[in-house]
Design an enzyme around this catalytic site. Structure first.
Site, PDB file in Angstrom:
ATOM      1  N   VAL A 172      -2.937 -47.888   7.581  1.00 59.53           N
ATOM      2  CA  VAL A 172      -1.951 -48.362   8.697  1.00 59.53           C
ATOM      3  C   VAL A 172      -2.399 -47.700  10.308  1.00 59.53           C
ATOM      4  CG1 VAL A 172      -0.947 -48.954   6.655  1.00 59.53           C
ATOM      5  CG2 VAL A 172      -0.711 -47.266   7.941  1.00 59.53           C
ATOM      6  N   ASN A 198       6.230 -49.372   3.706  1.00 61.81           N
ATOM      7  CA  ASN A 198       6.193 -48.897   2.523  1.00 61.81           C
ATOM      8  C   ASN A 198       5.438 -47.585   2.958  1.00 61.81           C
ATOM      9  OD1 ASN A 198       7.885 -47.620   1.298  1.00 61.81           O
ATOM     10  ND2 ASN A 198       7.242 -48.127  -0.288  1.00 61.81           N
ATOM     11  N   TYR A 239       8.758 -35.866  10.361  1.00 62.02           N
ATOM     12  CA  TYR A 239       8.880 -36.974   9.107  1.00 62.02           C
ATOM     13  C   TYR A 239      10.759 -37.447   9.608  1.00 62.02           C
ATOM     14  CZ  TYR A 239      10.567 -39.424   4.996  1.00 62.02           C
ATOM     15  OH  TYR A 239      10.606 -40.352   4.082  1.00 62.02           O
ATOM     16  N   SER A 253       9.850 -38.970  12.702  1.00 63.70           N
ATOM     17  CA  SER A 253       8.810 -40.788  12.260  1.00 63.70           C
ATOM     18  C   SER A 253       9.760 -41.608  12.220  1.00 63.70           C
ATOM     19  CB  SER A 253       7.616 -40.521  11.801  1.00 63.70           C
ATOM     20  OG  SER A 253       8.145 -39.505  10.440  1.00 63.70           O
TER      21      SER A 253
END
Length: 193
Positions: A5, A31, A96, A99
């Site tokens: 991705v 996901n 994290y 993002s």
């Protein structure tokens, strides 16, 4: 089929294979994600880049990749998977958190850009989901986690799947640019440590 991705060529090739086989794409669930934690001052730049590339850039590339096919049909549902950290800050999770906060912003922007073409973009922010692994922070016990969840249980993957199914269905056709928190009340209750 595997799609990287973070690579636009891989995304384009993978989406092309789906179109060749099924002729259209009605639903995309973004996901793909990775999690790395560490103190912000010493967090490796390569780890920062990898988290942001996978969690945010990957969501953008996949969404942009399917959009022309959804636009052609004047219909599509894109569901991005965010996090509690889309709404709150936990220590030692800067990459994290950044993002997943970015995923929330991307969701809202794409939603208002693309709804005129029949493409609905929404997101889900899961809470603490039992996926059969212990929490990455060894000091965080299950009892400590449960003390912050008013419903007094960890979420199950099916709790997220049911919301995704709803967002993918026509029952959600008046929901645009929204984030549904599936966290057992965690964010209403605060954070621990």
């Amino acid at each position: 089929m595997n799609i990287d991705v973070t690579d636009s060529k891989s995304v384009s090739t993978g989406i092309g294979k789906v179109i060749k086989k099924f002729k259209k794409i009605d639903v995309l669930i973004n996901n793909s994600g990775i999690f790395k934690m560490g103190e912000s001052l010493s967090f490796a730049e390569k780890d920062w880049d990898k988290v942001l590339e996978t969690n945010l850039k990957g969501c953008f590339l996949m969404s942009r990749g399917v959009f022309p096919y959804m636009k052609e049909n004047q219909f599509g549902k894109i569901i991005n998977i965010g996090s509690l950290l889309s709404h709150s800050a936990f220590p030692n999770r800067a990459a994290y958190g950044a993002s997943k906060t970015g995923v929330l912003g991307l969701t809202r922007t794409l939603a208002i850009e693309w709804i005129k073409d029949g493409v609905y973009v929404n997101s889900i922010s899961p809470g603490m989901i039992d996926i059969g692994r212990e929490h990455p922070s060894k000091s965080v016990t299950e009892s400590k986690i449960l003390s912050k969840i008013p419903i007094k249980r960890l979420g199950k993957p099916k709790d997220i799947a049911k919301v995704a199914l709803f967002l993918a269905s026509e029952d959600s056709n008046y929901i645009v640019g929204e984030d549904i928190r599936v966290d057992g009340g965690w964010l209403s209750n605060g954070y621990f440590e």
